[in-house]
Design an enzyme around this catalytic site. Structure first.
Site, PDB file in Angstrom:
ATOM      1  N   ASP A 127      -2.149  -2.710 -24.064  1.00 10.57           N
ATOM      2  CA  ASP A 127      -1.035  -1.948 -23.488  1.00 10.57           C
ATOM      3  C   ASP A 127       0.041  -1.610 -24.521  1.00 10.57           C
ATOM      4  O   ASP A 127       1.232  -1.646 -24.213  1.00 10.57           O
ATOM      5  CB  ASP A 127      -0.431  -2.752 -22.325  1.00 10.57           C
ATOM      6  CG  ASP A 127       0.516  -1.927 -21.474  1.00 10.57           C
ATOM      7  OD1 ASP A 127       0.372  -0.696 -21.454  1.00 10.57           O
ATOM      8  OD2 ASP A 127       1.411  -2.511 -20.848  1.00 10.57           O
ATOM      9  N   CYS A 183     -11.643   3.591  -2.487  1.00 12.31           N
ATOM     10  CA  CYS A 183     -10.396   3.694  -1.726  1.00 12.31           C
ATOM     11  C   CYS A 183     -10.621   4.405  -0.396  1.00 12.31           C
ATOM     12  O   CYS A 183      -9.839   4.232   0.543  1.00 12.31           O
ATOM     13  CB  CYS A 183      -9.332   4.440  -2.530  1.00 12.31           C
ATOM     14  SG  CYS A 183      -8.652   3.489  -3.903  1.00 12.31           S
ATOM     15  N   CYS A 186      -8.011   5.540   2.555  1.00 12.71           N
ATOM     16  CA  CYS A 186      -6.827   4.666   2.567  1.00 12.71           C
ATOM     17  C   CYS A 186      -5.707   5.272   1.719  1.00 12.71           C
ATOM     18  O   CYS A 186      -5.933   5.713   0.590  1.00 12.71           O
ATOM     19  CB  CYS A 186      -7.185   3.282   2.049  1.00 12.71           C
ATOM     20  SG  CYS A 186      -5.777   2.146   1.995  1.00 12.71           S
ATOM     21  N   CYS A 193       5.173   2.801  -1.355  1.00 10.86           N
ATOM     22  CA  CYS A 193       6.108   2.960  -2.472  1.00 10.86           C
ATOM     23  C   CYS A 193       7.515   3.225  -1.933  1.00 10.86           C
ATOM     24  O   CYS A 193       7.733   4.225  -1.235  1.00 10.86           O
ATOM     25  CB  CYS A 193       5.663   4.100  -3.380  1.00 10.86           C
ATOM     26  SG  CYS A 193       6.778   4.358  -4.783  1.00 10.86           S
ATOM     27  N   CYS A 208       9.851   5.731 -10.171  1.00  9.49           N
ATOM     28  CA  CYS A 208       9.200   4.413 -10.131  1.00  9.49           C
ATOM     29  C   CYS A 208      10.195   3.289 -10.404  1.00  9.49           C
ATOM     30  O   CYS A 208      10.932   3.311 -11.401  1.00  9.49           O
ATOM     31  CB  CYS A 208       8.071   4.389 -11.159  1.00  9.49           C
ATOM     32  SG  CYS A 208       7.207   2.816 -11.250  1.00  9.49           S
ATOM     33  N   CYS A 235       7.890  -3.863  -9.833  1.00  5.08           N
ATOM     34  CA  CYS A 235       7.633  -3.680  -8.400  1.00  5.08           C
ATOM     35  C   CYS A 235       6.150  -3.853  -8.131  1.00  5.08           C
ATOM     36  O   CYS A 235       5.310  -3.304  -8.848  1.00  5.08           O
ATOM     37  CB  CYS A 235       8.099  -2.292  -7.962  1.00  5.08           C
ATOM     38  SG  CYS A 235       7.826  -1.917  -6.224  1.00  5.08           S
ATOM     39  N   CYS A 238       3.025  -1.304  -4.202  1.00  4.08           N
ATOM     40  CA  CYS A 238       1.747  -0.610  -4.009  1.00  4.08           C
ATOM     41  C   CYS A 238       0.568  -1.575  -4.076  1.00  4.08           C
ATOM     42  O   CYS A 238      -0.439  -1.395  -3.380  1.00  4.08           O
ATOM     43  CB  CYS A 238       1.589   0.522  -5.017  1.00  4.08           C
ATOM     44  SG  CYS A 238       1.482   0.006  -6.747  1.00  4.08           S
ATOM     45  N   CYS A 242      -2.290  -2.887  -0.942  1.00  2.00           N
ATOM     46  CA  CYS A 242      -3.698  -2.540  -1.153  1.00  2.00           C
ATOM     47  C   CYS A 242      -4.634  -3.546  -0.468  1.00  2.00           C
ATOM     48  O   CYS A 242      -4.578  -4.751  -0.760  1.00  2.00           O
ATOM     49  CB  CYS A 242      -4.001  -2.494  -2.649  1.00  2.00           C
ATOM     50  SG  CYS A 242      -5.738  -2.098  -3.018  1.00  2.00           S
TER      51      CYS A 242
END
Length: 299
Positions: A127, A183, A186, A193, A208, A235, A238, A242
């Protein structure tokens, strides 16, 4: 080296999943990134527009690159902060994942060199470089990219860190990818969010909460402030929404054990803290990225 041997070595190094795919040029992903940038969805993260050609072609990052090894490290915990504690994303409960995952990647990289009896040329990424980590993970059969733009592993869910090794290593065979997206219809992550930052498979960083509380250097806009709730660092809305995270397994990484200060400190505790105390309690954690002053701004 056989694929199963590589996976076993990754497991021995502490990873929860591993795959390897041949180097390819990711033209489709580059085009998608350029559209995202063109809409200004990167907000103040101007570095996202740098080195796009290297994101597209890993051989420009590592000369002679032949493969991309992708690993997942689960960080999920069922622990919750004290009701009076300002809310941080789960990934910030423990030590900084960059260092933890990199250490494990270096071990895996070394084991590949020892096994093949030759020097492997490559680089390690967590990352922190122009790499399409999620797409490489998808191609390596480690899951699919969900509507919240995160990788979802069918057993681990989405609470995972992605580590990448790009090198001239060539296994006897490569991972087979599952291209299907599970997914379905869904849309819970998008609806969950708080600020409306999500549209299917895309994030508007301007809205965001994670961007605004960690990356943003100037004042947080009033609209975001109103909808942040008690969140002050990142955060998980989301991910919490799931369904694939309902069965998420607990992590087994000692360094990700929850910092008791994160779990219990109140708003007043954070606001009263000085720099020396901050360094003592939160050295080598994700909180050092924004620093104490911006954390107080968020709170």
């Amino acid at each position: 080296m056989k694929l199963e041997v590589l996976k076993n070595k990754a497991w021995e190094c502490g990873f929860d999943a591993c795959g390897v795919v041949p180097v390819e040029i990711l033209t489709r992903e580059r085009e998608r990134l350029e559209r995202w940038l063109g809409r200004g969805f990167h907000a103040g993260m101007n570095y996202m527009a740098n080195n796009i050609e290297k994101r597209e072609n890993p051989a420009l990052l590592v000369e002679g690159a032949r493969s991309v090894i992708v690993t997942l490290t689960n960080y999920y915990t069922s622990e919750r902060q004290h009701p009076d504690a300002p809310i941080a994303a789960r990934y910030a409960y423990g030590k900084d994942y960059h260092r933890v995952v990199k250490d494990r990647l270096f071990k895996l990289y070394s084991s590949l060199q020892e096994k093949d009896g030759r020097k492997i040329t490559g680089r390690i990424f967590v990352d922190s470089a122009p790499v399409f980590e999620h797409e490489w993970a998808r191609r390596a059969g480690l899951g699919w990219i969900g509507r919240n733009s995160l990788l979802i592993h069918p057993k681990l869910g989405s609470f995972c860190f992605i580590g990448v090794i790009i090198s001239d290593f060539e296994p006897d065979s490569y991972s087979s990818s599952e291209s299907r997206n599970f997914c379905g219809t869904c849309n819970r992550c998008v609806k969950a969010c708080p600020t409306g930052a999500l549209s299917p498979y895309e994030v508007n960083a301007n809205l965001c909460i994670s961007y605004n509380t960690i990356e943003r250097k100037d004042e947080i806009p009033p609209l975001i402030k109103e909808k942040m709730g008690n969140r002050f660092f990142g955060c998980d809305a989301c991910q919490d929404a799931c369904p694939w995270n309902r069965g998420a397994v607990l992590h087994h990484v000692e360094e990700f054990a929850s910092n008791p200060w994160v779990m219990t400190m109140s708003r007043e505790d954070w606001l009263d803290m000085d720099e020396d105390t901050f360094k003592e309690r939160f050295a080598d954690t994700p909180f050092t990225r924004p620093g104490l002053e911006r954390i107080k701004r968020n709170i």
